[in-house]
Design an enzyme around this catalytic site. Structure first.
Site, PDB file in Angstrom:
ATOM      1  N   GLU A 246      45.478  55.960   9.626  1.00 27.71           N
ATOM      2  CA  GLU A 246      45.349  56.927  10.722  1.00 27.71           C
ATOM      3  C   GLU A 246      44.831  56.272  12.006  1.00 27.71           C
ATOM      4  O   GLU A 246      43.624  56.170  12.225  1.00 27.71           O
ATOM      5  CB  GLU A 246      44.427  58.082  10.327  1.00 27.71           C
ATOM      6  CG  GLU A 246      44.284  59.131  11.417  1.00 27.71           C
ATOM      7  CD  GLU A 246      43.412  60.317  11.029  1.00 27.71           C
ATOM      8  OE1 GLU A 246      43.177  61.181  11.893  1.00 27.71           O
ATOM      9  OE2 GLU A 246      42.952  60.375   9.871  1.00 27.71           O
TER      10      GLU A 246
ATOM     11  N   LYS B  18      49.529  58.274   9.595  1.00 27.13           N
ATOM     12  CA  LYS B  18      49.020  59.548  10.123  1.00 27.13           C
ATOM     13  C   LYS B  18      48.658  59.351  11.595  1.00 27.13           C
ATOM     14  O   LYS B  18      47.523  59.040  11.943  1.00 27.13           O
ATOM     15  CB  LYS B  18      47.808  60.034   9.331  1.00 27.13           C
ATOM     16  CG  LYS B  18      47.265  61.377   9.826  1.00 27.13           C
ATOM     17  CD  LYS B  18      46.123  61.912   8.972  1.00 27.13           C
ATOM     18  CE  LYS B  18      45.579  63.209   9.560  1.00 27.13           C
ATOM     19  NZ  LYS B  18      44.502  63.809   8.735  1.00 27.13           N
TER      20      LYS B  18
END
Length: 338
Positions: free
Chosen positions: A178, A220
């Site tokens: 992420e 992500k």
């Protein structure tokens, strides 16, 4: 199963058309802020009760393939004494775990931050695995200003994300990578696109250096939007255009899934933008969601810390999950909100 078989099985179950990932890994300060907004004290029991009702939501597994949990939740139990990771798994939702230890200022890089938590990560992952976790998540953040993020921060954060991902895969844990480019600021959507491209490009260079298997990881990222103080709001079509252009340039087709974070968008905005991203030509990745507040906010308002509101909260969560599921297929419309 072998490590490779574990990774393959988990990624198959996580990355499915029409399904996304629920982010329920808020730290104590973050969940306290969310609870305060609905008049609820952030006690351990209230956190357990709320997260238990989420994971006990019937049919959640029809739209959600995995849930990212906070470490505390891995050890908690539902009202009937069943461990919450087991509750999640029995409902068709794979338990995962947030493993980073938070962010802090990066030395000699004013305005930039870096995330910590690599020390002892392999040992922690083995422990989390015994509690039911099959995937993990690590978040790094990037601020946009005229000077940020700097090259040193882009490179250092990419290195950290790659080392985390390599350690996860060595333990049979699928890593969610992420790199969050923050929405805070007055920057344009074009500036956001430039930063996202630079950040994600460097992340994949680092992943290759550390021999991370792209086929058993999930990206992500942020959607490409203008800053929240820009004053000019981008349409869903503009968000989709800029976002897809960036990812087509820098994300290898070997990556099976891109699960967007909501990053400060309202629940409706996050769903509308996701739908626009999935309304055009097909892409080499499954383009889905991994939302926290954008999935949970209606459920928290419906619950408000009152046990008798459990069914209403579960219905609100299920509705948001279903609408985002439709958005992953390009089938959502705003009249469904009613």
């Amino acid at each position: 199963m072998t490590i490779q078989e574990e990774l393959n099985a988990t990624i198959r179950e996580l990355v499915q058309a029409g399904k996304g990932i629920l982010a329920a890994d808020e730290s104590h300060p973050t969940i306290a802020k969310r609870f305060k907004a609905v008049g609820v004290e952030s006690s351990e029991e209230n956190r357990r009760e709320y997260r238990s009702l989420m994971l006990n939501t019937q049919e959640l597994g029809d739209y959600i393939s995995g849930v990212i949990l906070f470490e505390e939740t891995l050890g908690q139990k539902s009202d009937d004494g069943k461990p919450l990771p087991s509750v999640s798994a029995s409902n068709g939702v794979i338990p995962g775990i947030k493993v980073d230890k938070g962010k802090g200022p990066m030395v000699n890089a004013p305005g930039d931050e870096i995330t910590e938590g690599l020390d002892g990560l392999a040992q922690r992952l083995e422990q989390y695995k015994t509690l039911g976790a099959r995937f993990a998540k690590w978040r790094n953040v990037y601020h946009i200003t005229d000077n940020n993020p700097g090259i040193a921060a882009i490179e250092a954060n990419a290195e950290v994300l790659a080392r985390y991902a390599a350690i996860c895969q060595s333990c049979g844990i699928v890593p969610i990578v992420e790199p969050e480019v923050l929405i805070d600021g007055s920057h344009t959507i074009e500036r956001s696109a430039d930063v996202n491209e630079a950040v994600i490009s460097e992340v994949f260079r680092a992943l290759r250096r550390h021999r991370v298997e792209l086929e058993t990881m999930i990206l992500k990222p942020s959607m490409v939007t203008p800053g929240n103080a820009n004053g000019k709001k981008a349409s869903p079509e503009e968000v989709a255009e800029h976002t897809l252009r960036v990812f087509r340039r820098v994300v290898p087709a070997a990556v099976p899934g891109i699960n967007f974070l909501s990053g400060g968008q309202t629940p409706e905005e996050a769903t509308l933008n996701l739908n626009a991203i999935n309304s055009g030509a097909s892409q080499p990745w499954v383009l889905s969601f991994s939302y926290g507040r954008a999935l949970q906010e209606p459920a928290q308002k419906a619950w408000a810390g009152i046990s008798s509101n459990k069914s209403a909260a579960q219905a609100a969560l299920l509705k948001r999950a279903k609408l985002n599921s439709l958005a992953t297929l390009g089938r959502y419309s705003t009249d469904m909100e009613g």
